[in-house]
Design a protein around this motif. Structure first.
Motif, mmCIF file in Angstrom:
data_model
loop_
_atom_site.group_PDB
_atom_site.id
_atom_site.type_symbol
_atom_site.label_atom_id
_atom_site.label_comp_id
_atom_site.label_asym_id
_atom_site.label_seq_id
_atom_site.Cartn_x
_atom_site.Cartn_y
_atom_site.Cartn_z
ATOM 1 N N ARG A 177 6.127 -1.579 -31.406
ATOM 2 C CA ARG A 177 7.454 -2.186 -31.333
ATOM 3 C C ARG A 177 7.341 -3.697 -31.208
ATOM 4 N NH1 ARG A 177 10.586 -3.800 -26.913
ATOM 5 N NH2 ARG A 177 9.443 -4.075 -24.961
ATOM 6 N N SER A 178 8.449 -4.369 -31.441
ATOM 7 C CA SER A 178 8.469 -5.820 -31.327
ATOM 8 C C SER A 178 9.298 -6.248 -30.128
ATOM 9 C CB SER A 178 9.054 -6.456 -32.589
ATOM 10 O OG SER A 178 10.430 -6.115 -32.719
ATOM 11 N N SER A 179 8.993 -7.434 -29.620
ATOM 12 C CA SER A 179 9.751 -7.993 -28.506
ATOM 13 C C SER A 179 9.519 -9.503 -28.473
ATOM 14 C CB SER A 179 9.303 -7.380 -27.176
ATOM 15 O OG SER A 179 9.914 -8.043 -26.081
ATOM 16 N N GLU A 180 10.499 -10.215 -27.928
ATOM 17 C CA GLU A 180 10.368 -11.657 -27.702
ATOM 18 C C GLU A 180 10.180 -11.957 -26.216
ATOM 19 O OE1 GLU A 180 12.833 -14.305 -30.658
ATOM 20 O OE2 GLU A 180 14.142 -12.685 -29.960
ATOM 21 N N LYS A 181 9.755 -10.973 -25.442
ATOM 22 C CA LYS A 181 9.745 -11.155 -23.994
ATOM 23 C C LYS A 181 8.737 -12.199 -23.523
ATOM 24 C CE LYS A 181 6.822 -7.060 -23.132
ATOM 25 N NZ LYS A 181 6.791 -5.750 -22.440
ATOM 26 N N ASP A 182 7.735 -12.550 -24.348
ATOM 27 C CA ASP A 182 6.823 -13.624 -23.949
ATOM 28 C C ASP A 182 7.221 -14.957 -24.589
ATOM 29 O OD1 ASP A 182 5.973 -13.522 -26.600
ATOM 30 O OD2 ASP A 182 3.835 -13.531 -26.101
ATOM 31 N N GLY A 183 8.418 -14.982 -25.187
ATOM 32 C CA GLY A 183 8.923 -16.225 -25.771
ATOM 33 C C GLY A 183 8.772 -16.314 -27.271
ATOM 34 N N TRP A 184 8.052 -15.361 -27.865
ATOM 35 C CA TRP A 184 7.838 -15.339 -29.309
ATOM 36 C C TRP A 184 7.929 -13.891 -29.784
ATOM 37 C CZ3 TRP A 184 7.058 -20.172 -31.504
ATOM 38 C CH2 TRP A 184 6.766 -21.201 -30.595
ATOM 39 N N GLN A 185 8.377 -13.687 -31.008
ATOM 40 C CA GLN A 185 8.498 -12.326 -31.547
ATOM 41 C C GLN A 185 7.115 -11.788 -31.869
ATOM 42 O OE1 GLN A 185 10.738 -10.032 -31.922
ATOM 43 N NE2 GLN A 185 10.912 -9.203 -33.979
ATOM 44 N N HIS A 186 6.674 -10.792 -31.077
ATOM 45 C CA HIS A 186 5.340 -10.222 -31.270
ATOM 46 C C HIS A 186 5.388 -8.704 -31.234
ATOM 47 C CE1 HIS A 186 2.832 -13.696 -31.668
ATOM 48 N NE2 HIS A 186 3.299 -14.252 -30.574
ATOM 49 N N LEU A 187 4.258 -8.088 -31.600
ATOM 50 C CA LEU A 187 4.140 -6.647 -31.648
ATOM 51 C C LEU A 187 3.416 -6.131 -30.412
ATOM 52 C CD1 LEU A 187 3.109 -6.135 -35.392
ATOM 53 C CD2 LEU A 187 5.397 -5.931 -34.389
ATOM 54 N N TYR A 188 3.868 -4.952 -29.952
ATOM 55 C CA TYR A 188 3.281 -4.305 -28.784
ATOM 56 C C TYR A 188 2.966 -2.855 -29.137
ATOM 57 C CZ TYR A 188 4.957 -8.264 -25.994
ATOM 58 O OH TYR A 188 5.183 -9.515 -25.479
ATOM 59 N N LEU A 189 1.903 -2.327 -28.523
ATOM 60 C CA LEU A 189 1.548 -0.926 -28.667
ATOM 61 C C LEU A 189 1.942 -0.218 -27.376
ATOM 62 C CD1 LEU A 189 0.163 1.219 -30.478
ATOM 63 C CD2 LEU A 189 -1.956 0.719 -29.230
ATOM 64 N N VAL A 190 2.816 0.773 -27.484
ATOM 65 C CA VAL A 190 3.341 1.487 -26.321
ATOM 66 C C VAL A 190 2.757 2.895 -26.286
ATOM 67 C CG1 VAL A 190 5.422 2.249 -25.117
ATOM 68 C CG2 VAL A 190 5.502 0.189 -26.543
ATOM 69 N N ASN A 191 2.227 3.278 -25.130
ATOM 70 C CA ASN A 191 1.790 4.649 -24.903
ATOM 71 C C ASN A 191 2.981 5.413 -24.341
ATOM 72 O OD1 ASN A 191 0.779 6.986 -23.335
ATOM 73 N ND2 ASN A 191 -1.241 6.209 -23.922
ATOM 74 N N THR A 192 3.493 6.405 -25.074
ATOM 75 C CA THR A 192 4.716 7.080 -24.658
ATOM 76 C C THR A 192 4.510 7.946 -23.416
ATOM 77 O OG1 THR A 192 4.307 8.935 -26.166
ATOM 78 C CG2 THR A 192 5.616 7.100 -27.000
ATOM 79 N N ALA A 193 3.270 8.320 -23.135
ATOM 80 C CA ALA A 193 2.996 9.148 -21.957
ATOM 81 C C ALA A 193 2.928 8.300 -20.693
ATOM 82 C CB ALA A 193 1.706 9.927 -22.147
ATOM 83 N N LYS B 280 3.735 4.940 -20.647
ATOM 84 C CA LYS B 280 4.729 3.858 -20.761
ATOM 85 C C LYS B 280 4.107 2.460 -20.681
ATOM 86 C CE LYS B 280 7.929 6.823 -18.254
ATOM 87 N NZ LYS B 280 8.777 6.956 -17.056
ATOM 88 N N LYS B 281 2.796 2.413 -20.759
ATOM 89 C CA LYS B 281 2.125 1.109 -20.719
ATOM 90 C C LYS B 281 2.189 0.449 -22.093
ATOM 91 C CE LYS B 281 -1.078 2.091 -16.919
ATOM 92 N NZ LYS B 281 -2.510 2.150 -16.494
ATOM 93 N N GLU B 282 2.341 -0.878 -22.079
ATOM 94 C CA GLU B 282 2.406 -1.660 -23.310
ATOM 95 C C GLU B 282 1.212 -2.598 -23.405
ATOM 96 O OE1 GLU B 282 7.112 -2.082 -24.482
ATOM 97 O OE2 GLU B 282 6.102 -3.769 -23.513
ATOM 98 N N GLN B 283 0.692 -2.707 -24.620
ATOM 99 C CA GLN B 283 -0.415 -3.625 -24.877
ATOM 100 C C GLN B 283 0.009 -4.598 -25.966
ATOM 101 O OE1 GLN B 283 -4.115 -1.723 -26.070
ATOM 102 N NE2 GLN B 283 -4.685 -3.499 -27.320
ATOM 103 N N LEU B 284 -0.151 -5.890 -25.702
ATOM 104 C CA LEU B 284 0.200 -6.914 -26.677
ATOM 105 C C LEU B 284 -0.780 -6.860 -27.846
ATOM 106 C CD1 LEU B 284 2.153 -9.322 -27.157
ATOM 107 C CD2 LEU B 284 0.459 -10.778 -26.028
ATOM 108 N N ILE B 285 -0.248 -6.775 -29.049
ATOM 109 C CA ILE B 285 -1.100 -6.723 -30.246
ATOM 110 C C ILE B 285 -1.253 -8.117 -30.841
ATOM 111 C CG2 ILE B 285 -1.390 -5.748 -32.558
ATOM 112 C CD1 ILE B 285 0.338 -3.381 -31.656
ATOM 113 N N THR B 286 -0.149 -8.739 -31.193
ATOM 114 C CA THR B 286 -0.183 -10.110 -31.723
ATOM 115 C C THR B 286 0.199 -11.072 -30.601
ATOM 116 O OG1 THR B 286 2.121 -9.970 -32.466
ATOM 117 C CG2 THR B 286 0.420 -9.351 -34.045
ATOM 118 N N LYS B 287 -0.332 -12.275 -30.643
ATOM 119 C CA LYS B 287 -0.005 -13.239 -29.599
ATOM 120 C C LYS B 287 -0.226 -14.655 -30.107
ATOM 121 C CE LYS B 287 -4.614 -12.782 -27.500
ATOM 122 N NZ LYS B 287 -5.357 -12.457 -26.243
#
Length: 769
Positions: A367-383, A385-392
């Motif tokens: 998924r994408s988010s701007e929560k770090d100030g820029w539009q980037h991609l995150y990998l979410v584990n649905t079990a 709920k942890k997110e890992q930043l992919i692009t930065k």
């Protein structure tokens, strides 16, 4: 004409080599009537002769469908005269596919046929066979034997934009209602709605069960969605809202003697939405469960994303006001829910730019988010709920093209990768799920558009800059290596005409640090000792950025400039495709429109180029740009002196709900009225022209009429140009011609030629739209 324009270019070039002149020595340009008539005449000629003067700007490559070992494209050797080129993808070697003259002479016809008359060319290199269409008939041509055979009626072919927006198949619009067939995938169950309630028939036993009793024709159950294993049905108790209408009168319908009243449903800010209460039905267990989640009161029934075991699904939820986004997980057995993703912001989440890609096999979501100030991609584990930043980094992901679940790689487009390059330029990249292996397949300085081969081993990369002609290359997708340059656009014919080319320009914004990007168009025939008024082509809609980045050989901006203006276009703060902070300026603040940045940019332009006259600045725009154009006169009359506002959304309370609540927020607050051009019409200073189509279904025409009414009540002078029968428009050719006249009159202070006098105005007529 060519020699005069060429001399003008030389004169303009000399401008930069006269360092002794000061601003005071540049005289404002005020042409005589005879001079402006000549400019109009030259302007109309340029509008005509600059068309189709750039060759091979946008080539369309076709691939051998069997193994992609070769591809072919049409090369324009003269305007509308083509030859076909075959490219060997293994070594990049290019050869002429066949002799076009021989093929054309082989076609049985009594008329002269040129290469532009044939289409749907298909090259079978193995069989040395050329298929093509002429005159709606398909032919086969064998070049080695110079033999042509009529095959019959041409097959239908859907036109393809070779460099259209790339998008992956799993994207959807959250504004579209979601529903599936009432019959389950295994065909065992059939769900029906009767009297607002749900009945499910077992197609094997022919027994039926009623699952709800509180549905009515007014508040019914619906929007059905079966699970892939046919064991679960998702449904909603729906309480519909019928949108109120907006009305307009078509004043000039042919064959009538009265105006025709039209209306259409139109949701405005603050209007209610249809609500959806979610339920889960398990027909094998004869069980219905209410899902433990809030009633959905924004957007329609959501897209359902099933886990592999079909016991769990998730859906996305955007809260009204655009300040909270959730991905909600649902247990179909218990109806329990959990927030897999729960993101909140103090300003807005740009819903239309959210990217979500579901990976049920691995229980992950990209998924994408701007929560770090820029539009980037995150990998979410649905079990977990942890997110890992992919692009930065201080750059943004623009879109995702595709995801390779086997290699765990993402193919995406990005902007701002290179600090020394225009941050709006789009590049195409690949990265691994863990954030390693970032590879830019398109590293050249420019705005890139790509098209992949069917097997995705190759790509065609077309890139350019606003003043640098397009280059098209064949590249390896694996390494990014350039196999061959297919074509470099030929601009020689345009250069021969001698028109002034558009130029990029960068200046600091209101914070003194942020670069603001724009472009400038100058007259081709400039006096090096003269100051020319400025006209800004404005559109400050927060949904995107608008300054052109692709090569722009000639445009309406240049056409206006030829009359004796400096025409600019700028992306100020509050527009998209930069950082979150840059974008947030628009929040509850549409009226800002980036004006502080725009004004500083134009002043910086004048510091560099003394021929820029900041005492005479106008602006024009359409739709949100129409709102901005008038807003400039209202909020910055010390700088802007004249404006043309076409079909403006002058009051955000009247315009469409989805656009305005995204930026101005919900509930509707007092700032809506405070920033309205209707509310502030009494502040008008300077010259204003309003344009509106009386059949506008995008922005209600009443918006412009309310502005006119407020201006009249305030005793203000303004020009008003209604366009009968037109939808959302800048007035078409007629409105654009009148816009030129308006700026000539109000910034150059000379009466434009009389369009009603053939002797006075011997020019092509522009009364068509």
């Amino acid at each position: 004409m060519k020699s005069k324009l060429s001399k003008a270019i030389v004169a303009a070039t000399l401008l930069t080599s006269i360092p002794t002149l000061t601003n005071a020595q540049y005289q404002p340009y005020y042409p005589t009537y005879q001079q402006i008539v000549k400019r109009y005449q030259d302007n109309y000629l340029l509008d005509s002769i600059t068309k189709n003067k750039v060759l091979n700007s946008n080539i369309n490559v076709h691939w051998n469908p069997n193994d992609n070992s070769y591809c072919w494209y049409a090369k324009e050797i003269q305007p509308q005269i083509f030859e076909y080129i075959i490219v060997d993808t293994k070594n990049g070697k290019k050869i002429k596919a066949f002799d076009m003259d021989k093929l054309l002479h082989s076609i049985p016809s009594d008329t002269i046929i040129t290469s532009k008359d044939i289409s749907q060319v298909f090259i079978n290199k193995k069989d040395d066979n050329i298929l093509f269409v002429w005159n709606k008939q398909q032919y086969s041509y064998l070049p080695n034997f110079n033999k042509i055979t009529l095959l019959g009626k041409a097959p239908l072919e859907k036109p393809v934009n070779p460099y259209g927006k790339t998008d992956f198949k799993d994207r959807w619009s959250r504004w579209g209602s979601f529903a599936t067939d009432t019959i389950s995938p295994d065909k065992k169950w059939s769900a029906t709605i009767r009297n607002g309630n749900i009945f499910i028939l077992n197609n094997l036993t022919k027994t039926e069960k009623q699952y709800t009793t509180n549905g009515t024709d007014a508040n019914f159950y619906g929007s059905l969605a079966w699970s892939p294993d046919s064991k679960t049905l998702i449904t909603y108790h729906v309480r519909p809202v019928i949108d109120s209408n907006v009305y307009f009168v078509l004043s000039s319908v042919p064959g009538t003697t009265r105006g025709v009243l039209k209306s259409n449903p139109y949701k405005q800010p603050g209007d209610p939405f249809t609500t959806y209460e979610m339920f889960v039905i398990k027909p094998q267990e004869e069980k219905i469960t209410k899902v433990k989640t809030d009633i959905i009161d924004f957007f329609d029934a959501p897209e359902i994303h099933w886990e592999k075991d079909n016991q769990y699904f998730s859906y996305e939820r955007v809260d009204r006001g655009h300040q909270r986004f959730r991905i909600v997980g649902v247990n179909t057995n218990s109806g329990d829910t959990t927030n897999i993703v729960d993101e909140k912001t103090k300003t807005f989440i740009y819903e239309n730019r959210l990217i979500s890609y579901y990976l049920p096999e691995s229980k992950e979501i990209i998924r994408s988010s701007e929560k770090d100030g820029w539009q980037h991609l995150y990998l979410v584990n649905t079990a977990t709920k942890k997110e890992q930043l992919i692009t930065k980094g201080n750059w943004i992901v623009r879109d995702v093209d595709s995801v390779d679940t086997q290699k765990r790689e993402i193919w995406f487009s990005a902007s701002g990768l290179y600090p020394t390059e225009d941050p709006y330029n789009i590049h195409f990249c690949r990265i691994k799920f863990d954030g390693t292996g970032l590879l830019d397949l398109t590293p050249e300085n420019g705005n890139h558009k790509v098209r992949f081969s069917p097997d995705k081993k190759y790509l065609i990369d077309r890139y350019s800059r606003v003043n640098v002609a397009p280059i098209s290359k064949l590249k390896s997708v694996i390494t990014g290596k350039n196999f061959t340059t297919l074509e470099i656009a030929d601009t020689s014919a345009l250069v021969t005409i001698g028109t002034s080319l558009i130029e990029p320009f960068v200046a600091k914004g209101r914070d003194g640090k942020t670069d603001i990007y724009g472009v400038i168009c100058k007259p081709s025939h400039m006096d090096p000792n003269t100051k020319y008024p400025v006209i800004e082509n404005i559109y400050a809609g927060p949904q995107d950025a608008f300054v052109p980045k692709d090569y722009l050989p000639y445009s309406e901006m240049q056409s206006i400039a030829e009359l004796g203006f400096i025409v600019v276009q700028i992306d100020g703060m509050g527009t998209a495709n930069r950082s979150k902070t840059f974008h947030d300026v628009c929040w509850h603040n549409i009226q800002d429109a980036g004006f502080p940045d725009r004004i500083l940019w134009i002043k910086a332009l004048a510091e560099k180029y003394p021929f820029v006259d900041t005492a005479r600045v106008g602006l024009y725009g359409t739709s949100a740009g129409g709102q901005d154009a008038m807003g400039g006169l209202l909020s910055h009359p010390e700088f802007y002196k004249a404006a043309v506002a076409a079909c403006g959304c002058h009051d955000n309370r009247i315009d469409k709900q989805w656009w305005n609540e995204q930026w101005m927020g919900y509930p509707v607050g007092p700032w809506y009225a405070e920033q309205s051009n209707v509310t502030n019409a009494h502040k008008l200073k300077g010259a204003l022209m309003l344009i509106v189509g009386d059949a506008d279904e995008n922005v209600p025409p009443e918006t412009t009429y309310r502005v006119a009414d407020a201006l009249i009540h305030a005793g203000k002078s303004f020009d008003f140009l209604p366009i009968p029968g037109s939808n959302h428009t800048d007035g078409g050719p007629y409105g654009r011609a009148r816009k030129k006249d308006f700026f000539v009159k109000n910034l150059l202070k000379v009466t434009p030629p009389d369009r009603n006098d053939n002797d006075d105005f011997p020019l092509p007529k522009t009364g068509i739209r």
